[in-house]
Design an enzyme around this catalytic site. Structure first.
Site, PDB file in Angstrom:
ATOM      1  N   GLY A   1       0.855  -1.181   0.000  1.00 25.60           N
ATOM      2  CA  GLY A   1       0.000   0.000   0.000  1.00 25.60           C
ATOM      3  C   GLY A   1       0.891   1.230   0.000  1.00 25.60           C
ATOM      4  O   GLY A   1       1.870   1.300   0.751  1.00 25.60           O
TER       5      GLY A   1
ATOM      6  N   GLN B   1      -6.010  -8.472  -3.303  1.00 30.08           N
ATOM      7  CA  GLN B   1      -6.010  -7.560  -2.146  1.00 30.08           C
ATOM      8  C   GLN B   1      -7.432  -7.190  -1.713  1.00 30.08           C
ATOM      9  O   GLN B   1      -7.661  -6.892  -0.543  1.00 30.08           O
ATOM     10  CB  GLN B   1      -5.241  -6.265  -2.474  1.00 30.08           C
ATOM     11  CG  GLN B   1      -3.741  -6.441  -2.582  1.00 30.08           C
ATOM     12  CD  GLN B   1      -3.296  -6.639  -4.012  1.00 30.08           C
ATOM     13  OE1 GLN B   1      -4.006  -7.228  -4.814  1.00 30.08           O
ATOM     14  NE2 GLN B   1      -2.117  -6.146  -4.343  1.00 30.08           N
TER      15      GLN B   1
ATOM     16  N   ASP C   1      -1.481   5.087  -6.167  1.00 24.41           N
ATOM     17  CA  ASP C   1      -0.066   4.869  -5.825  1.00 24.41           C
ATOM     18  C   ASP C   1       0.799   6.030  -6.301  1.00 24.41           C
ATOM     19  O   ASP C   1       1.894   6.261  -5.771  1.00 24.41           O
ATOM     20  CB  ASP C   1       0.421   3.558  -6.431  1.00 24.41           C
ATOM     21  CG  ASP C   1      -0.264   2.390  -5.739  1.00 24.41           C
ATOM     22  OD1 ASP C   1      -1.431   2.109  -6.083  1.00 24.41           O
ATOM     23  OD2 ASP C   1       0.351   1.814  -4.821  1.00 24.41           O
TER      24      ASP C   1
ATOM     25  N   LYS D   1      -3.937   0.076  -8.590  1.00 21.94           N
ATOM     26  CA  LYS D   1      -3.852  -1.370  -8.872  1.00 21.94           C
ATOM     27  C   LYS D   1      -4.466  -1.703 -10.230  1.00 21.94           C
ATOM     28  O   LYS D   1      -5.504  -1.164 -10.606  1.00 21.94           O
ATOM     29  CB  LYS D   1      -4.575  -2.124  -7.744  1.00 21.94           C
ATOM     30  CG  LYS D   1      -4.512  -3.622  -7.820  1.00 21.94           C
ATOM     31  CD  LYS D   1      -3.114  -4.167  -7.964  1.00 21.94           C
ATOM     32  CE  LYS D   1      -2.147  -3.688  -6.900  1.00 21.94           C
ATOM     33  NZ  LYS D   1      -0.736  -4.068  -7.178  1.00 21.94           N
TER      34      LYS D   1
HETATM   35  O1  MRU Z   1       0.523  -3.592  -4.881  1.00 21.45           O
HETATM   36  P1  MRU Z   1      -0.136  -2.975  -3.676  1.00 21.45           P
HETATM   37  O2  MRU Z   1      -1.023  -3.908  -2.943  1.00 21.45           O
HETATM   38  O3  MRU Z   1       0.843  -2.271  -2.787  1.00 21.45           O
HETATM   39  O4  MRU Z   1      -1.051  -1.876  -4.331  1.00 21.45           O
HETATM   40  C1  MRU Z   1      -1.827  -1.053  -3.513  1.00 21.45           C
HETATM   41  C2  MRU Z   1      -2.826  -0.251  -4.237  1.00 21.45           C
HETATM   42  O5  MRU Z   1      -2.882  -0.203  -5.456  1.00 21.45           O
HETATM   43  C3  MRU Z   1      -3.684   0.601  -3.393  1.00 21.45           C
HETATM   44  O6  MRU Z   1      -4.961   0.719  -3.928  1.00 21.45           O
HETATM   45  C4  MRU Z   1      -2.996   1.944  -3.316  1.00 21.45           C
HETATM   46  O7  MRU Z   1      -1.721   1.807  -2.732  1.00 21.45           O
HETATM   47  C5  MRU Z   1      -3.743   2.947  -2.630  1.00 21.45           C
HETATM   48  S1  MRU Z   1      -3.360   2.881  -0.998  1.00 21.45           S
HETATM   49  C6  MRU Z   1      -3.942   3.577   0.165  1.00 21.45           C
END
Ligand code: MRU
Length: 361
Positions: A54, A200, A241, A252
């Site tokens: 995240g 996730q 991100d 994501k």
């Molecule tokens: O690959 P990840 O699980 O780290 O990706 C996370 C995401 O895409 C979340 O939606 C994003 O970090 C927003 S977080 C508050």
């Protein structure tokens, strides 16, 4: 936020005052396992392997990872090397580089013998500020949910991936308005995209919503458009991100498809993120945001719990097929109804962002 009535953050210092606790997110939802990180290498492994994940959270864990590195060697040379190693763990979420740059800015002019204490103080500030910013996002997003209230039925919000408290130090980004609305007594229901390949949504978002008592339903990633067409989604809220200065939002993989479906069905599509997720150096996010490529095994294999309770990983793709696994996509600003930040809501545009963050002009 709480697990079975006990308040947790997603990263915190152990009672010894220096080692770092995280929840092992690769074990959820089957087990709540805490990991204790004691070295730079344990921190880099935790981020790379997504034991912790995240965008805002990996920034905070990397900051604490640099504290652990400085305990071993607080020289300037080692500090620059270790920050670069931590920064190389994941490429897309800009919070990682942001947090490490902030640490280096604080520490470069600090004498080596004072660096460890200064680093822990700065990492604690980063963590506390993230929790406060996300709580503020909750308040600014609440209004959107209040506006969608209709008598006799819940407000239906669709979200993708996990942008909840597990993805941040506390509260979450996309889930912060949902928790705030739920806590205020609003009748709310969340459609949770499963979010293949790592699930996730199914494994983390559904788990944390359930622990807080928020009504939710897990859906296959491909189902969102169908529910939008049938009036069963009032708004979409996702996290990010990295957001470019004109409001293009990397999130994501699969987020872009939800934005397209939302536009075709006149469903508002909001992106919630703290300002630490904005990359002010980038304009064209579709072209310039680096997209992490992860292992094909995340696509070819799935992990789950068998009836006897054992956790098993099995291949779901034929042995002679290969797989591709881009972990993020970028939703262009034109498909984003608006952004929810700690300073309020704005249009997904340079003018909108600069209106909230005039110091970036
Ligand atoms: O690959 P990840 O699980 O780290 O990706 C996370 C995401 O895409 C979340 O939606 C994003 O970090 C927003 S977080 C508050």
């Amino acid at each position: 936020m709480k697990i079975d009535g006990i308040a947790y953050r997603s990263v915190w210092l152990a009672d010894d005052g220096w080692s770092v606790h995280i929840l092992d997110q690769t074990k959820l939802p089957w087990a709540v396992d805490m990991l204790r990180l004691t070295t730079r290498d344990e921190a880099t492994h935790a981020i790379k392997s997504m034991q912790t994940r995240g965008a805002p959270l990996i920034g905070a864990v990397a900051a604490y990872g640099l504290c652990l590195a400085l305990r071993a060697d607080a020289s300037s040379e080692a500090m620059e090397r270790d920050a670069a190693l931590l920064n190389a763990t994941r490429p897309t979420a800009v919070n990682l580089a942001w947090a490490l740059n902030r640490m280096l800015t604080r520490l470069r002019n600090t004498p080596a013998k004072e660096r460890v204490a200064a680093a822990y103080a700065e990492a604690a500030l980063i963590a506390d500020e993230d929790a406060a910013q996300n709580e503020a996002i909750g308040h600014h997003g609440l209004r959107l949910i209040e506006d969608a209230v209709r008598p006799g039925r819940p407000v239906n919000v669709l979200t993708h991936c996990n942008a909840g408290w597990l993805a941040t130090v506390d509260w979450g980004t996309a889930l912060a308005p949902i928790y705030t609305a739920f806590n205020a007594g609003i009748d709310i229901h969340v459609w949770v995209d499963e979010t293949r390949p790592r699930n996730q949504g199914a494994a983390l978002t559904a788990w944390e919503l359930g622990k807080h008592g928020v009504p939710h339903t897990v859906i296959a990633d491909n189902a969102g458009g169908h529910f939008m067409q049938h009036g069963m989604v009032d708004l979409v809220i996702v996290g990010a991100d990295r957001v470019s200065r004109i409001g293009d939002a990397a999130n994501k993989i699969g987020t872009y498809l939800k934005a397209l479906a939302a536009r075709d069905n006149n469903v508002p599509f909001w992106v919630a993120m703290p300002s630490t997720t904005i990359d002010w150096t980038l304009t064209d996010g579709v072209r310039d945001i680096p997209i992490e490529e992860r292992s094909a095994a995340e696509v070819t294999d799935m992990t789950g719990r068998l009836a006897d309770g054992t956790i098993a990983t099995m291949r779901v793709v034929s042995a002679d097929s290969s797989a591709a696994n881009p972990a993020f996509d970028v939703t262009p600003a034109r498909l984003v109804t608006g952004l929810i930040t700690e300073r309020g809501r704005c249009s997904a545009s340079e003018a909108g962002l600069l209106g909230l963050f005039p110091e970036r002009r």
